[in-house]
Design an enzyme around this catalytic site. Structure first.
Site, PDB file in Angstrom:
ATOM      1  N   PHE A 182      -0.824  49.723 -72.720  1.00 31.93           N
ATOM      2  CA  PHE A 182      -0.475  50.023 -71.335  1.00 31.93           C
ATOM      3  C   PHE A 182       0.935  50.620 -71.205  1.00 31.93           C
ATOM      4  O   PHE A 182       1.596  50.471 -70.184  1.00 31.93           O
ATOM      5  CB  PHE A 182      -0.600  48.768 -70.449  1.00 31.93           C
ATOM      6  N   ARG A 183       1.370  51.270 -72.269  1.00 31.98           N
ATOM      7  CA  ARG A 183       2.684  51.918 -72.302  1.00 31.98           C
ATOM      8  C   ARG A 183       3.839  50.938 -72.128  1.00 31.98           C
ATOM      9  O   ARG A 183       4.949  51.325 -71.750  1.00 31.98           O
ATOM     10  CB  ARG A 183       2.769  53.045 -71.258  1.00 31.98           C
ATOM     11  N   LEU A 184       3.604  49.674 -72.425  1.00 27.64           N
ATOM     12  CA  LEU A 184       4.664  48.663 -72.390  1.00 27.64           C
ATOM     13  C   LEU A 184       5.262  48.549 -73.791  1.00 27.64           C
ATOM     14  O   LEU A 184       5.208  47.504 -74.447  1.00 27.64           O
ATOM     15  CB  LEU A 184       4.105  47.323 -71.899  1.00 27.64           C
TER      16      LEU A 184
END
Length: 204
Positions: A182-184
């Site tokens: 989740f692009r974290l």
């Protein structure tokens, strides 16, 4: 160290970034299909316009990251004018990247000579034949220059051209990035602070 995450202990236990980079580079040597030493090298021209190209990192130690090139090339002229540069390694197989920024120093003649001597003879000849980054009329023109330089040196040892040497990027910051869902993503940066390195996490 897990390939899936960058844990707190991966950087809080270190007082410098080079050991972590060395571990990641060794991982890349085992997993990358292509050359794990490939790196994007960025500089700026006389107008301040950024310029970037893929090169090979030819050496690495606690002093910095070394490349060798024709100093009369575009990157050679740009780096000599500012003595600053940046690099970005991207290892897709590991979903990792490392960014390096800092000032640049020219390697010693002895270091440049030693590396040039390890290059294949064809690459040594090419260093003499290629007017790197300048306009080339045709492929045949380059091939003729290679033939001429090959005949010039015959069976003799090919010396290093005076315009061919090395740059060492001495890092002021080194950022480690690892892909997360989740692009974290994980981002940890080491910043030079006098004689020591400070570390901090960054928002993705």
């Amino acid at each position: 160290m897990s390939a899936a995450t960058l844990t707190e202990s991966d950087f809080t236990k270190r007082d410098e970034p080079f050991s972590l980079f060395r571990e990641w580079l060794e991982d890349a040597k085992a997993s990358e299909i292509n050359d794990p030493h490939a790196v994007a090298l960025a500089s700026v021209d006389a107008d301040g316009l950024p310029d970037v190209r893929m090169v090979l990192m030819n050496g690495f130690d606690e002093r910095g990251f070394t490349i060798f090139t024709n100093f009369e090339s575009a990157k050679g002229r740009e780096i000599l004018a500012s003595m600053k540069a940046a690099m970005c390694f991207h290892w897709k197989s590991l979903r990792r990247s490392v960014r390096v920024r800092g000032h640049v120093e020219v390697v010693s003649d002895d270091e440049a000579d030693a590396y040039f001597a390890t290059r294949p003879r064809g690459s040594q000849i090419g260093a003499w034949a290629s007017k790197q980054s300048r306009a080339l009329g045709s492929r045949e023109e380059l091939e003729e220059a290679v033939v001429a330089q090959t005949e010039r040196f015959g069976e003799d040892t090919v010396p290093r051209p005076t315009y061919w040497s090395g740059f060492r990027l001495v890092p002021e910051t080194i950022e480690f990035w690892h892909d997360r869902p989740f692009r974290l993503h994980d981002r940890v940066v080491f910043k030079k602070d006098g004689d020591r390195w400070a570390t901090e996490r960054l928002y993705p």
